[in-house]
Design an enzyme around this catalytic site. Structure first.
Site, mmCIF file in Angstrom:
data_model
loop_
_atom_site.group_PDB
_atom_site.id
_atom_site.type_symbol
_atom_site.label_atom_id
_atom_site.label_comp_id
_atom_site.label_asym_id
_atom_site.label_seq_id
_atom_site.Cartn_x
_atom_site.Cartn_y
_atom_site.Cartn_z
ATOM 1 N N ASP A 173 0.908 -1.147 0.000
ATOM 2 C CA ASP A 173 0.000 0.000 0.000
ATOM 3 C C ASP A 173 0.945 1.194 0.000
ATOM 4 O OD1 ASP A 173 -1.425 2.288 0.871
ATOM 5 O OD2 ASP A 173 -3.009 0.989 1.609
ATOM 6 N N HIS A 174 1.097 1.840 -1.149
ATOM 7 C CA HIS A 174 2.217 2.790 -1.258
ATOM 8 C C HIS A 174 2.062 3.987 -0.306
ATOM 9 C CE1 HIS A 174 -0.377 5.075 -4.023
ATOM 10 N NE2 HIS A 174 0.437 6.093 -3.862
ATOM 11 N N HIS B 143 -5.749 2.879 1.060
ATOM 12 C CA HIS B 143 -4.992 4.049 1.532
ATOM 13 C C HIS B 143 -5.693 4.794 2.672
ATOM 14 C CE1 HIS B 143 -2.876 3.061 -2.018
ATOM 15 N NE2 HIS B 143 -3.555 3.788 -2.861
HETATM 16 C C1 BG6 Z 1 -3.416 4.550 -6.395
HETATM 17 C C2 BG6 Z 1 -4.749 4.597 -7.073
HETATM 18 O O1 BG6 Z 1 -3.370 3.508 -5.484
HETATM 19 O O2 BG6 Z 1 -3.206 5.777 -5.707
HETATM 20 C C3 BG6 Z 1 -4.827 5.763 -8.036
HETATM 21 O O3 BG6 Z 1 -4.963 3.386 -7.793
HETATM 22 C C4 BG6 Z 1 -4.487 7.039 -7.318
HETATM 23 O O4 BG6 Z 1 -6.113 5.847 -8.635
HETATM 24 C C5 BG6 Z 1 -3.185 6.909 -6.552
HETATM 25 O O5 BG6 Z 1 -4.370 8.049 -8.296
HETATM 26 C C6 BG6 Z 1 -2.936 8.119 -5.690
HETATM 27 O O6 BG6 Z 1 -1.649 8.048 -5.155
HETATM 28 P P1 BG6 Z 1 -0.842 9.355 -4.735
HETATM 29 O O7 BG6 Z 1 0.412 8.829 -4.129
HETATM 30 O O8 BG6 Z 1 -0.626 10.146 -5.994
HETATM 31 O O9 BG6 Z 1 -1.710 10.084 -3.777
#
Ligand code: BG6
Length: 505
Positions: free
Chosen positions: A186-187, A249
Site C-alpha cells: 500500500d504505497h 490508503h
Molecule cells: C493509487 C490509485 O493507489 O493511488 C490511483 O490506484 C491514485 O487511482 C493513486 O491516483 C494516488 O496516489 P498518490 O500517491 O498520488 O496520492
C-alpha cells in the site's frame, strides 16, 4: 557494486519488467537507493516481460529514459547510472509456458554464480492482479519459492475485489507461501509523512493524553486528486473510488491516527494494533449506508481554463457507468478511546487540488472567560497533518492580537519538512523496496488487515449496488465534489478543512 555491507546478496526479479510501474516507480526508486548506498553490495535486477529487447543495453536505455522523466535525480551522475545499470538484465519470457520457469531458475543461478552465499530472491509481481495470482501459483508449482527465508513475493493492490475474493486469494496464497514471504504494497504507507504520524504520536508525551474522545471532536481525512482516471478506465470501471482508495490508503491513514500505542516496533505488533482499529470500525447496516456515505462522479467541464471530459466519456468507460469517482463517508470506531468521535473521509478525482490532509479537530475549551468581543474570531484548536504535496504539521491555537484591546486570533504553529530538514525525502517506493530487501514487513498489509478492511467496505458496496445512482454525473471538475458531501459533514455543524491558499507554494 558499492553498497550496504552485511546485507544478504539479493536478486530482484520483476515480472512486468517492461511495464509502466517498473519504468516510473521501481527503477527510479532503486536507482535512488543505489545512490544513497542502501542496496546490498551484491544486487542484481532482472526485468522479465514479453516485449523483446535486442540486448540488455537496449533495456537499460529504456529504463534510463524513465529515470530522466520520472525521477528526482535524473542524470548519470558521474557514471553512477552506468555502474548501477550494469546490474540490470532483461529476461524475455512467455509466462504461460511452463518451460519458462526453468529458464528463470537457470537465469537466477547464473546471475548469482560466485556469490558464495545463498541469495535472497524477490519476485516482484508488477502485473495485473489476475496474472499476479496465476504467476504466484506457477512459481510455487515450479518450486521457485521453496525456501521461505530466502524468497519473497511482492504484490500490488488490489488484493481481491470484495470480501469473498480477498478471502479466496488469501486462502490460495497461504496454502503456498508463509505470510512472512508475502509483501502486499500500500504505497501510502511508504510515504515519509505517513510514517511520521507514528513518530508524532508515540515519540512525544504531549499529544497522546489528549488523543481521545475527551478532547477530540472529530477527525477528517481528505485525499483529493486533480487528475481523472487517465488511461486506467478499464481498471477503474471494475474498481471505483471506494475500492481504489478507501479500502486501502484511506483506511490505513485512519489506522495510523486511531491505533493504540504499540508495545514495540515489531512489524506484527504494529499491524496487530492497526487490525484492532479496523475491527472496531462500526459496520454500516444496509439502511444506514445512504445516510453515512456520499458517492459522486465527475461531469465534463473546465479545469484551469481547459475543457475536460466527464468520467463517462473517458476511454474504456461505459457511457452509462454507475462507477463512483468520489466518496465521502462517516465512520465511528467503537472502542474506549474513540467512542462517538466521527471520522469523516473523502476522496475523489478531478477535484480542485491535489492534497492529502488529516485534520484532528479538538473540542472547544470547556470554559470561556474572555469578553464577548474578544471571541469573534475564536476557534477551537486544530491539528492539520499535510501528507502531500505540502509536507507539514500545523497546530492552530489562539493568540492575543497585539494592541490595547483583548482580541483573540487563531494562529498556526508550523513544522515544515522542507524548512526543518535538508535531506531529500525518499519516495514511497524507495522505502518500501528497501524494506522488502531487508525483509521488514511493518509497512506492508497483512492478510487479516486486508480482510478486515473489506468487511468495512462490503456493506457499502452492497447497498450502492442495490440502489444505483440516479444523479450521476453530479460534480464538476475542479470542485470539491458533490454538494451532498458538504451536507454530510455540515449536518453535525462541521465543515471540510482545506489548507488556506496562502500556505501553498
Ligand atoms: C493509487 C490509485 O493507489 O493511488 C490511483 O490506484 C491514485 O487511482 C493513486 O491516483 C494516488 O496516489 P498518490 O500517491 O498520488 O496520492
Amino acid at each position: 557494486m558499492e553498497g550496504k555491507k552485511n546485507q544478504a546478496p539479493t536478486i530482484l526479479f520483476i515480472f512486468g519488467g517492461s511495464g509502466d510501474l517498473t519504468n516510473r516507480k521501481l527503477i527510479p526508486a532503486l536507482y535512488n537507493l543505489y545512490l544513497d548506498n542502501y542496496l546490498p553490495e551484491k544486487f542484481v535486477i532482472i526485468g522479465a516481460g514479453r516485449t523483446p529487447f535486442a540486448t540488455d543495453g537496449e533495456y537499460r536505455g529504456k529504463l534510463f529514459e524513465g529515470v530522466k522523466e520520472f525521477s528526482s535525480r535524473k542524470d548519470d551522475l558521474d557514471g553512477k547510472w552506468q555502474a548501477f545499470s550494469s546490474n540490470i538484465f532483461y529476461h524475455l519470457t512467455d509466462l504461460t509456458d511452463d518451460s519458462s520457469y526453468q529458464k528463470i531458475k537457470d537465469d537466477i543461478t547464473e546471475k548469482t554464480k560466485g556469490w558464495n552465499e545463498q541469495p535472497v530472491i524477490i519476485f516482484y509481481l508488477a502485473v495485473a492482479p489476475r496474472l499476479a495470482q496465476e504467476l504466484a501459483r506457477k512459481l510455487y508449482e515450479q518450486k521457485l519459492c521453496e525456501n521461505p527465508e530466502h524468497t519473497r513475493l511482492v504484490f500490488e493492490k488490489p488484493f481481491g475485489h470484495d470480501l469473498q475474493s480477498a478471502r479466496e486469494l488469501d486462502r490460495i496464497l497461504s496454502s503456498m507461501f508463509d505470510e512472512e514471504q508475502i509483501f502486499r504494497i500500500d504505497h501510502y504507507l511508504g510515504k515519509e509523512t505517513v510514517q511520521n504520524i507514528l513518530a508524532f504520536r508515540f515519540a512525544n508525551a504531549l499529544f497522546e493524553p489528549i488523543w481521545n474522545n475527551n478532547y477530540i471532536d472529530h477527525v477528517q481525512i481528505t485525499a483529493a486528486e486533480t487528475v481523472g482516471v487517465e488511461n486506467r478506465g478499464g481498471y477503474y470501471e471494475q474498481a471505483g473510488a471506494l475500492r481504489d482508495m478507501v479500502q486501502n490508503h484511506i483506511l490505513q491513514l485512519l489506522c495510523m491516527i486511531a491505533m493504540e500505542p504499540p508495545v514495540s516496533f515489531d512489524a506484527n505488533e504494529i499491524r496487530n494494533k492497526k487490525v484492532d482499529v479496523l475491527r472496531a470500525i462500526r459496520k454500516l447496516e444496509a439502511d444506514q449506508v445512504h445516510a453515512n456515505t456520499v458517492r459522486g462522479q465527475y461531469a465534463a467541464g473546465t479545469m484551469n481554463g481547459k475543457n475536460v471530459q466527464g468520467y463517462r466519456q473517458e476511454k474504456d468507460v461505459d457511457p452509462q457507468s454507475p462507477v463512483e469517482t468520489f466518496v465521502a463517508a462517516k465512520f465511528f470506531i467503537d472502542n474506549w478511546r474513540w467512542r462517538n468521535v466521527p471520522f469523516y473521509i473523502r476522496t475523489g478525482k478531478m477535484l480542485q487540488e491535489k492534497t492529502t490532509l488529516i485534520t484532528i479537530q479538538f473540542k472547544e475549551a470547556p470554559s470561556y472567560s474572555f469578553p464577548a468581543e474578544a471571541a469573534d474570531t475564536w476557534r477551537p484548536n486544530r491539528l492539520v497533518i499535510s501528507i502531500q504535496p505540502e509536507m507539514d504539521i500545523r497546530i492552530r491555537f489562539q493568540a492575543k492580537r497585539p494592541g490595547q484591546e483583548m482580541i483573540l486570533n487563531p494562529v498556526d504553529m508550523v513544522f515544515s519538512y522542507a524548512e526543518a530538514y535538508e535531506e531529500r525525502e525518499p519516495e514511497a517506493y524507495e522505502t518500501l523496496l528497501e524494506d522488502v530487501i531487508s525483509g521488514n514487513q511493518t509497512l506492508f498489509m497483512r492478510a487479516d488487515q486486508v480482510e478486515a478492511a473489506w468487511k468495512i467496505i462490503e456493506p457499502i458496496l452492497e447497498a450502492w449496488q442495490k440502489r444505483p445512482p440516479v444523479d450521476f454525473p453530479n460534480y464538476s471538475p475542479g470542485s470539491w465534489g458533490p454538494e451532498d458531501a458538504e451536507e454530510l459533514i455540515a449536518r453535525e455543524g462541521h465543515h471540510w478543512v482545506n489548507l488556506p491558499p496562502t500556505v501553498k507554494k
